[in-house]
Design a protein around this motif. Sequence first.
Motif, PDB file in Angstrom:
ATOM      1  N   THR A 339       0.843  -0.945   0.028  1.00  0.00           N
ATOM      2  CA  THR A 339       0.002  -0.030   0.112  1.00  0.00           C
ATOM      3  C   THR A 339       0.936   1.086   0.027  1.00  0.00           C
ATOM      4  N   TYR A 340       0.633   2.127  -0.863  1.00  0.00           N
ATOM      5  CA  TYR A 340       1.384   3.377  -1.008  1.00  0.00           C
ATOM      6  C   TYR A 340       0.776   4.514  -0.204  1.00  0.00           C
ATOM      7  N   TYR A 341       1.705   5.433   0.304  1.00  0.00           N
ATOM      8  CA  TYR A 341       1.290   6.652   1.193  1.00  0.00           C
ATOM      9  C   TYR A 341       2.034   7.653   0.486  1.00  0.00           C
ATOM     10  N   PRO A 342       1.048   8.805   0.348  1.00  0.00           N
ATOM     11  CA  PRO A 342       1.995  10.150  -0.286  1.00  0.00           C
ATOM     12  C   PRO A 342       2.993  10.521   0.659  1.00  0.00           C
ATOM     13  N   GLY A 343       3.843  11.533   0.314  1.00  0.00           N
ATOM     14  CA  GLY A 343       4.554  12.037   1.071  1.00  0.00           C
ATOM     15  C   GLY A 343       6.164  11.768   0.608  1.00  0.00           C
ATOM     16  N   ALA A 344       7.038  11.879   1.550  1.00  0.00           N
ATOM     17  CA  ALA A 344       8.578  11.925   1.140  1.00  0.00           C
ATOM     18  C   ALA A 344       8.957  10.459   1.327  1.00  0.00           C
ATOM     19  N   HIS A 345       9.858  10.169   0.056  1.00  0.00           N
ATOM     20  CA  HIS A 345      10.457   8.702   0.046  1.00  0.00           C
ATOM     21  C   HIS A 345      11.970   8.910  -0.198  1.00  0.00           C
ATOM     22  N   ASP A 346      12.666   7.818  -0.400  1.00  0.00           N
ATOM     23  CA  ASP A 346      14.057   8.007  -0.574  1.00  0.00           C
ATOM     24  C   ASP A 346      14.425   6.861  -1.553  1.00  0.00           C
ATOM     25  N   VAL A 347      15.593   7.076  -2.223  1.00  0.00           N
ATOM     26  CA  VAL A 347      15.994   6.029  -3.090  1.00  0.00           C
ATOM     27  C   VAL A 347      17.578   6.081  -2.825  1.00  0.00           C
ATOM     28  N   THR A 348      18.071   4.714  -2.603  1.00  0.00           N
ATOM     29  CA  THR A 348      19.702   4.460  -2.621  1.00  0.00           C
ATOM     30  C   THR A 348      20.043   3.307  -3.443  1.00  0.00           C
ATOM     31  N   VAL A 349      21.150   3.486  -4.099  1.00  0.00           N
ATOM     32  CA  VAL A 349      21.821   2.519  -4.900  1.00  0.00           C
ATOM     33  C   VAL A 349      23.045   1.936  -4.207  1.00  0.00           C
ATOM     34  N   GLN A 350      23.165   0.650  -4.515  1.00  0.00           N
ATOM     35  CA  GLN A 350      24.315   0.024  -3.743  1.00  0.00           C
ATOM     36  C   GLN A 350      25.089  -0.998  -4.706  1.00  0.00           C
ATOM     37  N   ALA A 351      26.073  -1.212  -4.475  1.00  0.00           N
ATOM     38  CA  ALA A 351      27.177  -1.890  -5.387  1.00  0.00           C
ATOM     39  C   ALA A 351      27.870  -2.848  -4.552  1.00  0.00           C
ATOM     40  N   ASN A 352      27.852  -4.033  -4.631  1.00  0.00           N
ATOM     41  CA  ASN A 352      28.448  -5.084  -3.505  1.00  0.00           C
ATOM     42  C   ASN A 352      28.307  -4.547  -2.246  1.00  0.00           C
ATOM     43  N   GLY A 353      27.271  -4.029  -1.990  1.00  0.00           N
ATOM     44  CA  GLY A 353      26.726  -3.482  -0.486  1.00  0.00           C
ATOM     45  C   GLY A 353      27.397  -2.293  -0.330  1.00  0.00           C
ATOM     46  N   SER A 358      21.677   8.720  -0.095  1.00  0.00           N
ATOM     47  CA  SER A 358      20.189   8.522  -0.667  1.00  0.00           C
ATOM     48  C   SER A 358      19.802  10.001  -1.316  1.00  0.00           C
ATOM     49  N   GLU A 359      18.669   9.704  -2.076  1.00  0.00           N
ATOM     50  CA  GLU A 359      18.060  10.923  -2.650  1.00  0.00           C
ATOM     51  C   GLU A 359      16.558  10.897  -2.253  1.00  0.00           C
ATOM     52  N   THR A 360      15.874  12.060  -1.928  1.00  0.00           N
ATOM     53  CA  THR A 360      14.761  12.301  -1.689  1.00  0.00           C
ATOM     54  C   THR A 360      13.703  12.431  -2.675  1.00  0.00           C
ATOM     55  N   PHE A 361      12.424  12.008  -2.781  1.00  0.00           N
ATOM     56  CA  PHE A 361      11.565  12.413  -3.668  1.00  0.00           C
ATOM     57  C   PHE A 361      10.014  12.325  -2.977  1.00  0.00           C
ATOM     58  N   VAL A 362       9.311  13.153  -3.330  1.00  0.00           N
ATOM     59  CA  VAL A 362       7.851  13.041  -2.815  1.00  0.00           C
ATOM     60  C   VAL A 362       6.800  12.239  -3.986  1.00  0.00           C
ATOM     61  N   LEU A 363       5.959  11.427  -3.293  1.00  0.00           N
ATOM     62  CA  LEU A 363       5.018  10.787  -4.104  1.00  0.00           C
ATOM     63  C   LEU A 363       3.799  11.400  -3.680  1.00  0.00           C
ATOM     64  N   GLU A 364       3.276  12.218  -4.783  1.00  0.00           N
ATOM     65  CA  GLU A 364       1.902  12.589  -4.765  1.00  0.00           C
ATOM     66  C   GLU A 364       0.709  12.117  -4.131  1.00  0.00           C
ATOM     67  N   ARG A 365      -0.113  12.928  -3.543  1.00  0.00           N
ATOM     68  CA  ARG A 365      -1.479  12.204  -3.125  1.00  0.00           C
ATOM     69  C   ARG A 365      -2.349  12.066  -4.514  1.00  0.00           C
ATOM     70  N   ALA A 366      -3.110  10.814  -3.999  1.00  0.00           N
ATOM     71  CA  ALA A 366      -4.026  10.329  -5.003  1.00  0.00           C
ATOM     72  C   ALA A 366      -4.916  11.377  -5.532  1.00  0.00           C
ATOM     73  N   ASP A 367      -5.548  11.558  -6.803  1.00  0.00           N
ATOM     74  CA  ASP A 367      -6.292  12.486  -7.248  1.00  0.00           C
ATOM     75  C   ASP A 367      -7.364  12.998  -6.407  1.00  0.00           C
ATOM     76  N   ASP A 368      -7.937  12.000  -5.775  1.00  0.00           N
ATOM     77  CA  ASP A 368      -9.360  12.070  -4.886  1.00  0.00           C
ATOM     78  C   ASP A 368      -8.945  12.658  -3.638  1.00  0.00           C
ATOM     79  N   ASP A 369      -7.710  12.388  -3.193  1.00  0.00           N
ATOM     80  CA  ASP A 369      -7.190  13.266  -1.843  1.00  0.00           C
ATOM     81  C   ASP A 369      -7.068  14.689  -2.117  1.00  0.00           C
ATOM     82  N   ARG A 370      -6.266  14.962  -3.246  1.00  0.00           N
ATOM     83  CA  ARG A 370      -6.031  16.152  -3.674  1.00  0.00           C
ATOM     84  C   ARG A 370      -7.444  17.174  -3.739  1.00  0.00           C
ATOM     85  N   ARG A 371      -8.296  16.402  -4.710  1.00  0.00           N
ATOM     86  CA  ARG A 371      -9.837  17.340  -4.674  1.00  0.00           C
ATOM     87  C   ARG A 371     -10.417  17.505  -3.417  1.00  0.00           C
ATOM     88  N   GLN A 372     -10.389  16.448  -2.377  1.00  0.00           N
ATOM     89  CA  GLN A 372     -10.910  16.642  -1.177  1.00  0.00           C
ATOM     90  C   GLN A 372     -10.416  17.645  -0.386  1.00  0.00           C
TER      91      GLN A 372
END
Length: 377
Positions: A339-353, A358-372
């Motif tokens: 289940t996805y939740y809107p807000g701040a997320h991050d992504v990290t890459v690893q090579a042999n551990g 990390s880099e941060t990104f934001v997942l937008e709210r669902a359209d219904d949530d934005r309209r409400q």
Amino acid sequence: MGAMDELISPAVVARLRAAMEAVAPTGDFSALARAEDEVPGLRLRERVDVVRDALLRDVPAGFPAARRVVRDVLDGPHLEGWMIWPVTEFVASRALESGSTRDFDAAMALLARLTVGLTGEFAVRELLVARPERGLHIMRTWTGHDSEHVRRLATEGSRAYLPWAKRVPWLLAHPRATRGILDATYRDPAEYVRRSVANHLNDLSRVDPSVVTDVAAAWAGDPDAHTPRLLRHGLRTLVKRADPAALSLVGFTGNDLHVARPRIAGDVVPWNGDLTFTAAVTNHGETDATVAIDYSIGFRRANGSVSAKTFNLGSRRIAAGGSAVVTKTHSFRPITTRTYYPGAHDVTVQANGVLSPSETFVLERADDDRRQSGARS
């Protein structure tokens, strides 16, 4: 209710009752009849319990009666598919009620017959909890069985962390106890069995990594054509943890790596959209490196915390002093397992551990949530 829950439907219970009545025409299977009305609305595990308990009420007490009726049904054409699961649980319950060693052994043998039609892996856990050493001794004999389903019951039923199944504390306290089963099956002719062996090995990495690398090293020294693939799958968790022995065993090299911070194509990901990122992996070593590359996404949870999940990006061979740029698009479209939740997320890459920043990104709210939200403002 989900589709999985419907695997044991009223119609399935009715067919099981008919199969029982066919071999015991004078029997009273009224509890099974009631179970047909009780299973709707329940989860799959709860349905199994309801049908098992109905069998315990309907079939005369004592393991010999249980064994007799189940063997009779097995000799006919009607016991098939998901109705077998509660029957296996019924067999295990009756054997444990008895407390007899003879009945325990007979129940194990009966589960080996039943597993050919579906699986006995969940019921065998009940017997392993009660008598782990005796159960494992019997399961070791299954590794030479003609049926791949019985051989897999040995490898799968004795896993440390079998999904959906009861934990067997003794197995967690004795991680080397299943070594004989694994050694006997890692070169099994059936992919079905070998994949179970790999998952069993991966489970043990959560208990004692040294056991896993010891076993894997022995297999690497006496492999067949399928062993490298099995080891890659069985050592996957240790590779993600950058365990040096595991990396070496699956052929990954390079101990002077640098992974740059991922670059994201836009720092906002639309709801049901995709995250696309690139990252550069540099080999500062003096020899070429074969590198396992993974990425982790820190998913936002309902309570606002972040939980990371690691995914495989593949492998690269990077020349000494050279770099490789990896690109990945990760979908945030709905899936049943997260289940996805809107807000701040991050992504990290690893090579042999070796981790990138990390880099941060934001997942937008669902359209219904934005309209409400707009309506409220």
